[in-house]
Structure formats: structure tokens, C-alpha cells
Write a protein that holds these residues in place. Structure first.
Motif, mmCIF file in Angstrom:
data_model
loop_
_atom_site.group_PDB
_atom_site.id
_atom_site.type_symbol
_atom_site.label_atom_id
_atom_site.label_comp_id
_atom_site.label_asym_id
_atom_site.label_seq_id
_atom_site.Cartn_x
_atom_site.Cartn_y
_atom_site.Cartn_z
ATOM 1 N N PHE A 24 -39.643 -9.923 21.891
ATOM 2 C CA PHE A 24 -40.287 -9.875 23.206
ATOM 3 C C PHE A 24 -40.226 -11.253 23.864
ATOM 4 C CE2 PHE A 24 -43.290 -5.919 23.025
ATOM 5 C CZ PHE A 24 -42.174 -5.104 22.946
ATOM 6 N N MET A 25 -40.000 -11.231 25.163
ATOM 7 C CA MET A 25 -39.728 -12.466 25.916
ATOM 8 C C MET A 25 -40.109 -12.235 27.368
ATOM 9 S SD MET A 25 -35.632 -11.914 26.193
ATOM 10 C CE MET A 25 -34.966 -10.310 26.638
ATOM 11 N N THR A 26 -40.103 -13.312 28.144
ATOM 12 C CA THR A 26 -40.279 -13.164 29.586
ATOM 13 C C THR A 26 -38.930 -12.799 30.217
ATOM 14 O OG1 THR A 26 -39.875 -15.519 29.943
ATOM 15 C CG2 THR A 26 -42.177 -14.838 29.657
ATOM 16 N N LYS A 27 -39.000 -12.348 31.473
ATOM 17 C CA LYS A 27 -37.737 -12.036 32.171
ATOM 18 C C LYS A 27 -36.865 -13.277 32.250
ATOM 19 C CE LYS A 27 -39.680 -8.573 35.261
ATOM 20 N NZ LYS A 27 -40.160 -8.338 36.632
ATOM 21 N N GLY A 28 -37.489 -14.373 32.624
ATOM 22 C CA GLY A 28 -36.746 -15.615 32.849
ATOM 23 C C GLY A 28 -36.349 -15.731 34.311
ATOM 24 N N HIS A 29 -36.253 -16.949 34.761
ATOM 25 C CA HIS A 29 -35.918 -17.199 36.179
ATOM 26 C C HIS A 29 -35.484 -18.646 36.367
ATOM 27 C CE1 HIS A 29 -40.230 -18.328 35.795
ATOM 28 N NE2 HIS A 29 -39.839 -19.353 36.527
ATOM 29 N N GLY A 30 -34.950 -18.905 37.560
ATOM 30 C CA GLY A 30 -34.784 -20.277 38.028
ATOM 31 C C GLY A 30 -35.773 -20.471 39.172
ATOM 32 N N HIS A 31 -35.882 -21.680 39.692
ATOM 33 C CA HIS A 31 -36.746 -21.901 40.852
ATOM 34 C C HIS A 31 -35.895 -21.898 42.118
ATOM 35 C CE1 HIS A 31 -39.848 -23.992 38.036
ATOM 36 N NE2 HIS A 31 -39.934 -22.669 37.995
ATOM 37 N N SER A 32 -36.393 -21.229 43.155
ATOM 38 C CA SER A 32 -35.636 -21.165 44.422
ATOM 39 C C SER A 32 -35.379 -22.576 44.936
ATOM 40 C CB SER A 32 -36.413 -20.393 45.479
ATOM 41 O OG SER A 32 -36.945 -19.225 44.933
ATOM 42 N N ASN A 33 -36.395 -23.408 44.785
ATOM 43 C CA ASN A 33 -36.224 -24.822 45.122
ATOM 44 C C ASN A 33 -35.819 -25.544 43.832
ATOM 45 O OD1 ASN A 33 -36.471 -27.521 45.632
ATOM 46 N ND2 ASN A 33 -38.292 -27.294 46.905
ATOM 47 N N SER A 34 -34.509 -25.753 43.683
ATOM 48 C CA SER A 34 -34.010 -26.198 42.378
ATOM 49 C C SER A 34 -34.390 -27.640 42.054
ATOM 50 C CB SER A 34 -32.487 -26.024 42.302
ATOM 51 O OG SER A 34 -31.902 -26.819 43.291
ATOM 52 N N ALA A 35 -35.061 -28.320 42.979
ATOM 53 C CA ALA A 35 -35.536 -29.675 42.662
ATOM 54 C C ALA A 35 -36.842 -29.614 41.858
ATOM 55 C CB ALA A 35 -35.758 -30.459 43.949
ATOM 56 N N CYS A 36 -37.452 -28.439 41.780
ATOM 57 C CA CYS A 36 -38.807 -28.354 41.196
ATOM 58 C C CYS A 36 -38.793 -28.176 39.683
ATOM 59 C CB CYS A 36 -39.584 -27.214 41.842
ATOM 60 S SG CYS A 36 -40.009 -27.587 43.559
ATOM 61 N N ALA A 37 -39.485 -29.064 38.996
ATOM 62 C CA ALA A 37 -39.625 -29.021 37.532
ATOM 63 C C ALA A 37 -40.878 -28.234 37.163
ATOM 64 C CB ALA A 37 -39.712 -30.446 36.998
ATOM 65 N N GLU A 38 -41.105 -28.111 35.864
ATOM 66 C CA GLU A 38 -42.272 -27.364 35.366
ATOM 67 C C GLU A 38 -42.606 -27.875 33.968
ATOM 68 O OE1 GLU A 38 -41.813 -23.179 35.821
ATOM 69 O OE2 GLU A 38 -43.805 -22.761 35.010
ATOM 70 N N ILE A 39 -43.892 -27.764 33.599
ATOM 71 C CA ILE A 39 -44.296 -28.114 32.227
ATOM 72 C C ILE A 39 -44.935 -26.900 31.576
ATOM 73 C CG2 ILE A 39 -45.952 -29.455 30.856
ATOM 74 C CD1 ILE A 39 -45.424 -31.814 32.730
ATOM 75 N N TYR A 40 -44.498 -26.611 30.346
ATOM 76 C CA TYR A 40 -45.137 -25.582 29.517
ATOM 77 C C TYR A 40 -45.878 -26.302 28.392
ATOM 78 C CZ TYR A 40 -42.190 -21.669 31.275
ATOM 79 O OH TYR A 40 -41.569 -20.707 32.032
ATOM 80 N N LEU A 41 -47.110 -25.862 28.120
ATOM 81 C CA LEU A 41 -47.887 -26.413 27.003
ATOM 82 C C LEU A 41 -48.285 -25.275 26.067
ATOM 83 C CD1 LEU A 41 -49.563 -28.726 25.663
ATOM 84 C CD2 LEU A 41 -51.458 -28.012 27.134
ATOM 85 N N GLY A 42 -47.891 -25.384 24.801
ATOM 86 C CA GLY A 42 -48.225 -24.345 23.824
ATOM 87 C C GLY A 42 -49.721 -24.313 23.557
ATOM 88 N N ILE A 43 -50.278 -23.098 23.515
ATOM 89 C CA ILE A 43 -51.709 -22.917 23.247
ATOM 90 C C ILE A 43 -51.891 -22.246 21.887
ATOM 91 C CG2 ILE A 43 -53.847 -21.757 24.024
ATOM 92 C CD1 ILE A 43 -52.952 -23.883 25.997
ATOM 93 N N SER A 44 -51.055 -21.268 21.586
ATOM 94 C CA SER A 44 -51.219 -20.491 20.363
ATOM 95 C C SER A 44 -49.927 -19.738 20.060
ATOM 96 C CB SER A 44 -52.374 -19.511 20.609
ATOM 97 O OG SER A 44 -52.593 -18.721 19.505
ATOM 98 N N GLY A 87 -41.019 -21.583 44.235
ATOM 99 C CA GLY A 87 -40.474 -20.233 44.418
ATOM 100 C C GLY A 87 -39.857 -19.735 43.115
ATOM 101 N N TYR A 88 -39.568 -18.445 43.065
ATOM 102 C CA TYR A 88 -38.938 -17.843 41.879
ATOM 103 C C TYR A 88 -37.584 -17.298 42.274
ATOM 104 C CZ TYR A 88 -43.675 -17.639 39.917
ATOM 105 O OH TYR A 88 -44.930 -17.943 39.459
ATOM 106 N N ASP A 89 -36.583 -17.526 41.446
ATOM 107 C CA ASP A 89 -35.264 -16.933 41.657
ATOM 108 C C ASP A 89 -34.940 -16.112 40.408
ATOM 109 O OD1 ASP A 89 -32.669 -16.283 42.079
ATOM 110 O OD2 ASP A 89 -31.916 -18.335 42.303
ATOM 111 N N TYR A 90 -35.287 -14.816 40.476
ATOM 112 C CA TYR A 90 -35.052 -13.947 39.309
ATOM 113 C C TYR A 90 -33.595 -13.500 39.210
ATOM 114 C CZ TYR A 90 -39.977 -13.954 38.170
ATOM 115 O OH TYR A 90 -41.225 -14.372 37.787
ATOM 116 N N ASP A 91 -32.829 -13.649 40.296
ATOM 117 C CA ASP A 91 -31.403 -13.289 40.215
ATOM 118 C C ASP A 91 -30.599 -14.356 39.493
ATOM 119 O OD1 ASP A 91 -31.748 -10.936 41.506
ATOM 120 O OD2 ASP A 91 -31.384 -11.777 43.508
ATOM 121 N N ALA A 92 -31.200 -15.549 39.396
ATOM 122 C CA ALA A 92 -30.469 -16.668 38.769
ATOM 123 C C ALA A 92 -30.014 -16.321 37.354
ATOM 124 C CB ALA A 92 -31.360 -17.909 38.748
ATOM 125 N N ILE A 93 -30.821 -15.495 36.645
ATOM 126 C CA ILE A 93 -30.462 -15.201 35.240
ATOM 127 C C ILE A 93 -29.359 -14.154 35.141
ATOM 128 C CG2 ILE A 93 -32.730 -15.869 34.352
ATOM 129 C CD1 ILE A 93 -33.070 -12.703 33.913
#
Ligand code: PA5
Ligand code: MN
Length: 183
Positions: free
Chosen positions: A81-101, A155-161
Motif C-alpha cells: 500500500f502506497m500513496t498515489k504520488g505526484h509532482g508539484h504544479s509549481n516545480s520550484a516548491c520543495a516539501e518535508i516529510y517527518l516520520g511519526i510511526s 499545487g498538485y500534479d497527479y499526471d506527472a507520475i
């Protein structure tokens, strides 16, 4: 612009953001075009794959969005099981994920470059702009829970994948997992 400071809190064991504005639930049916085995996916339609609770802010430059994702343990014909996955519409935008559990893998793809980075409690993954990203729960017993924070104008770009698919998929391998190259 957000005018006043506010707090959020991760509700222990419920794995949601207290004060979140939205809850979205993704089932196998919603991922019909994503899992490799379409025929097995068709038999698992209403199985929940993941839940996201998100705190909204105005979608303006300078604002930050945040959410909690909980990916349930499970697989579709061995594909974890996984997320759909995506790119960002604004490709300059980064993101941080922090593991909780739980235990997971963050799959990252930019052009032909692929990386899989393990995610676990208290570990963060910095996802630079321009990298498509998907998260996989590699445990068959426990949910994978992580916190994300990213610029509100991403933004989300779900077609990117589909334009640039992840080079590898993640399958169950006994009590562990294996990465399998995609033809
Ligand atoms: O912003 C992110 O990258 C995450 O919060 C994801 O949106 C979340 O994990 C759900 O994944 P997806 O958006 O690919 O369905
Ligand atoms: Mn993202």
C-alpha cells in the motif's frame, strides 16, 4: 494571508491533525490506475489505503500547508500500500516529510533519476522541487504515519507520475520488501 498564530496537534494513536479542516480517504478503487495488478485491485475496491488530515491556509505565496498521512498496512497482489504520488504544479516548491510511526519508503523520481529513502519515526526527508514523490508502507502489520509541510502555492500534479513513472515498484518479500524495476 493568515492573520493569527494557530496550533495543531497530532492526536496520538488516531494519527490525525487535531484542528484539521479536511479528511480525505483513498481506497483501492481510487487507485485503479495506480496499482500494477488491475484485476486484483478490482476485487478490493472499498479497502482503505490511506487517510490524510490537512490544515488549510490561503493558497498564497509565503503560506505553509501541513498534513498527516496514515497509510494502512496491506498490499494489492503483493504490491505494498502506497500513496498515489505526484509532482508539484509549481516545480520550484520543495516539501518535508517527518516520520511519526511505522516504517516506509519515499520514492523519488526526477527524469531518469530514482531514489528510495527509508522513512521512520523522527526521520525527515527533504523533497526538493522537481522530484515526483510517493510513499509506501513497508510493514504488513503497522500503519505508516508521517507529517508533511510544504508551500501553499505548490499545487498538485497527479499526471506527472504518468508522464514520468517511478522506475521501481515496491512489493512484499516475506516480512520485508523488494524494489522491482518497471519495464
Ligand atoms: O503533500 C504531500 O506530498 C503529501 O501530503 C501527500 O499529498 C499525501 O501523503 C498523499 O499523497 P498523494 O497526494 O500522492 O495522494
Ligand atoms: Mn507533495
Amino acid at each position: 494571508m493568515t492573520e493569527k498564530p494557530f496550533i495543531t496537534r497530532i492526536v496520538p494513536e488516531e494519527f490525525r491533525l487535531d484542528g484539521a479542516d479536511s479528511l480525505s480517504i483513498t481506497t483501492v478503487k481510487d487507485m485503479a490506475s495506480i496499482f500494477l495488478s488491475k484485476s486484483i485491485a478490482a476485487t478490493m475496491q472499498d479497502r482503505i489505503v490511506y487517510r490524510v488530515t490537512k490544515r488549510n491556509v490561503p493558497l498564497e505565496s509565503g503560506e505553509l500547508l501541513q498534513c498527516i498521512t496514515e497509510i494502512l498496512p496491506g498490499d494489492c497482489d503483493g504490491e505494498l500500500f502506497m500513496t498515489k504520488g505526484h509532482g508539484h504544479s509549481n516545480s520550484a516548491c520543495a516539501e518535508i516529510y517527518l516520520g511519526i510511526s511505522g516504517r516506509g519508503l519515499v520514492l523519488l523520481q526526477r527524469g531518469n533519476e530514482f531514489q528510495a529513502i527509508e522513512l521512520e519515526k523522527y526521520k525527515s526527508v527533504y523533497i526538493p522541487g522537481g522530484w515526483n514523490h510517493r510513499t509506501v508502507n513497508v510493514s504488513s502489520e503497522a500503519p505508516l504515519v508521517f507529517y508533511s509541510i510544504w508551500p501553499a502555492q505548490s499545487g498538485y500534479d497527479y499526471d506527472a507520475i504518468f508522464r514520468n513513472p517511478f522506475s521501481k515498484r515496491v512489493f512484499k518479500d516475506g516480512s520485508s520488501y523488494k524494489l522491482v524495476g518497471v519495464q
